[in-house]
Write an enzyme that holds these catalytic residues in place. Structure first.
Site, PDB file in Angstrom:
ATOM      1  CD  GLU A 257      80.753  27.999 -12.098  1.00  0.00           C
ATOM      2  OE1 GLU A 257      81.192  27.394 -13.105  1.00  0.00           O
ATOM      3  OE2 GLU A 257      81.002  29.180 -11.840  1.00  0.00           O
ATOM      4  CB  CYS A 291      80.447  27.034 -16.523  1.00  0.00           C
ATOM      5  SG  CYS A 291      81.786  25.879 -16.182  1.00  0.00           S
TER       6      CYS A 291
END
Length: 520
Positions: A257, A291
């Site tokens: 990720e 994020c």
């Protein structure tokens, strides 16, 4: 800046007990500081490549016994851990705040992630991991059984922005599936995951099964990847490429990720009061260090001025500060080094013509890594903040004329991790969301609805990553599939003395018959 009292839970003996778990023969250490003040919390031992290899050897030995246990025994550990994590959430929150500088709301919410992951997979694991028997090529005389086997030892490299959630949550499904873990947290935020491992062992996880090694990425990362059977990484796209290349050379799988430059589109019929409330969290939650947080907001020309004025006023009303209570709306950045990155993005944008609507400055009066919540206007793609992830409390506002233009602008990036669409007509908003090139899209929310939906995979597309956490994929990725096939009678091939042309004719006719009847 007034003196800040450290929580009573964070005693020297408690912290020393946590870092004693880190294998280190180097004698070196990292000065792990309290972000709010810059004061030393504890000396964190640094592992050598040899320490990492030893950690894998210990974990691999423990994994053999753990994988041999019945699934119900493995899951029982996490039923107990679920209660332990909730019982000790306040202590975990103190650790997260001290090491990362985030405000208490974000820290307490982070403690909830592992228990949500446990709860989901406690229900789902028995279905995902049970053998699945299917028919073989010859009806009634052959079978094929899909058996899920643990990969072995999973290497996890966790970031500093959500150290407890990524370090522990990403381990849970792997452990349930029968794997061992070697975790490398960021040096700045190693304490909360170390505490998570301690709680798991209190719940009955075998000692040695979950190892934690500490060190700078270039020093210990290659050894971790070279010894792992699978790698889970959360972090920058640049580092993700390096990890993916090395995993590929070793012929092991990885889940990455990576970065984002996440957009938010506001449609004309959106409720601006709700949009502003969402935008505050989207831009400034966790001091912009999420994020999936929003760095680009696209607003219809007809409502641009109204939103801008409301958003600026709401931003200027935020309280920013260092506190171990729920007072401040926003906390600190993770370090003075990261503050310089954020400041450089803002200064570059201003130098190239952008306007600061509010914020834009460091706040050394509050602590060594505080930066004001900042709204920019006039950001273009020739600015660093226009194309590169800032990862701080900085957001840019943009106008659009048509929805098609808004979607094109949202997709005009190499990233595709998260997006947000706001509108009164849900069907229309969802239709717009489906057009955005992003692994996660939230309608009338920023990120929590997607990320907290543990039954659905969450990952990035384009340069935002490979693979996903959560959902069935979040557990199955930590397993290999064994195909156990059984033939009950030797009927594969021509019988002794049988003409082969006749055998082929029968075989082709059988395939046609099975297709017509739906047997195969």
């Amino acid at each position: 800046m007034t003196a800040l009292q450290r929580p009573a839970t964070l005693t020297d003996s408690f912290l020393q007990g946590l870092v004693a778990r880190v294998p280190s023969t180097s004698g070196g250490s990292w000065k792990l500081t309290e972000v709010y003040t810059g004061d030393l919390l504890v000396e964190l031992p640094q592992s050598t490549p040899a320490d990492v290899e030893a950690a894998f050897a210990t974990a691999r030995e423990a994994q053999r016994e753990w994988a041999g246990r019945p699934l119900r025994e493995r899951l029982a550990v996490f039923k107990r851990a679920h209660s332990l994590f909730l019982d000790n959430a306040q202590t975990t929150t103190d650790l997260i705040q001290a090491e990362s500088g985030k405000n208490r709301r974000m820290a307490i919410e982070e403690t909830c992630d592992p228990v949500m992951v446990m709860s989901h997979y406690l229900k789902r694991a028995p279905h995902l991991l049970k053998p699945v028997k299917r028919g073989g090529p010859v009806p009634f005389l052959s079978t094929s059984t899909e058996i899920r086997q643990p990969k072995g030892v999973v290497g996890i490299i966790a970031p500093w922005n959500f150290p407890f959630a990524t370090g522990i949550s990403d381990s849970i499904s792997a452990l349930m599936a029968g794997n061992a873990i070697v975790l490398k947290p960021d040096n700045k935020t190693a304490l909360s995951p170390l505490y998570g491992v301690q709680m798991l062992e209190e719940a009955g996880l075998p000692q040695g099964l979950f190892q934690v090694v500490c060190g700078e990425g270039p020093d210990v990362g290659p050894t971790l990847i070279d010894n792992a059977n699978y790698v889970m990484f959360t972090g920058s796209t640049a580092t993700g490429r390096v990890i993916g290349e090395r995993a590929g050379r070793n012929l092991i799988g990885c889940c990455l990720e990576l970065g984002g430059k996440n957009p938010m589109i506001v449609l004309e019929d959106a409720d601006l009061e709700e949009v502003v409330q969402g935008a505050i969290f989207g831009a400034f939650g966790n001091t912009g260090q999420i994020c999936m947080h929003i760095e680009r907001m696209y607003l219809p020309e007809s409502r641009y001025d109204e939103f801008r004025d409301r958003f600026v006023a709401a931003t200027e009303a935020l309280t920013v500060g260092a506190s171990y209570d729920f007072g401040p709306d926003m906390g600190s950045l993770v370090s003075p080094d990261h503050l310089e990155r954020v400041r450089s993005h803002v200064e570059d944008a201003v130098a190239k013509g952008a306007t600061v609507l509010t914020g834009g400055k460091a706040r050394p009066d509050l602590g060594p890594a505080f930066f004001e919540p900042t709204i920019l206007e006039g950001v273009t793609k020739d600015m660093v903040a226009g194309v590169t992830e800032t990862f701080g409390p900085v957001v840019a506002l943009h106008r659009y004329r048509t929805v098609d233009e808004a979607v094109a602008l949202a997709n005009d990036t190499e990233y595709g991790l998260n997006a947000s669409v706001w509108g009164g007509d849900l069907a229309t908003a969802c239709q717009v969301g489906r057009r955005i090139e992003s692994g996660n899209v939230n309608v009338n929310d920023i990120l929590a609805t997607a990320f907290a939906s543990k039954g659905t995979p969450s990952g990035g597309v384009k340069q935002s990553g490979v693979g996903a956490r959560h959902g069935d994929q979040g557990m199955l990725k930590y397993t290999d599939v064994q195909n156990l096939a059984v033939l009950k009678k030797q009927v594969m091939g021509a019988r002794p003395g049988q003409d082969y042309d006749k055998y082929v004719k029968g075989m082709l006719g059988g395939l046609r018959m099975m297709r017509r009847t739906g047997i195969r």
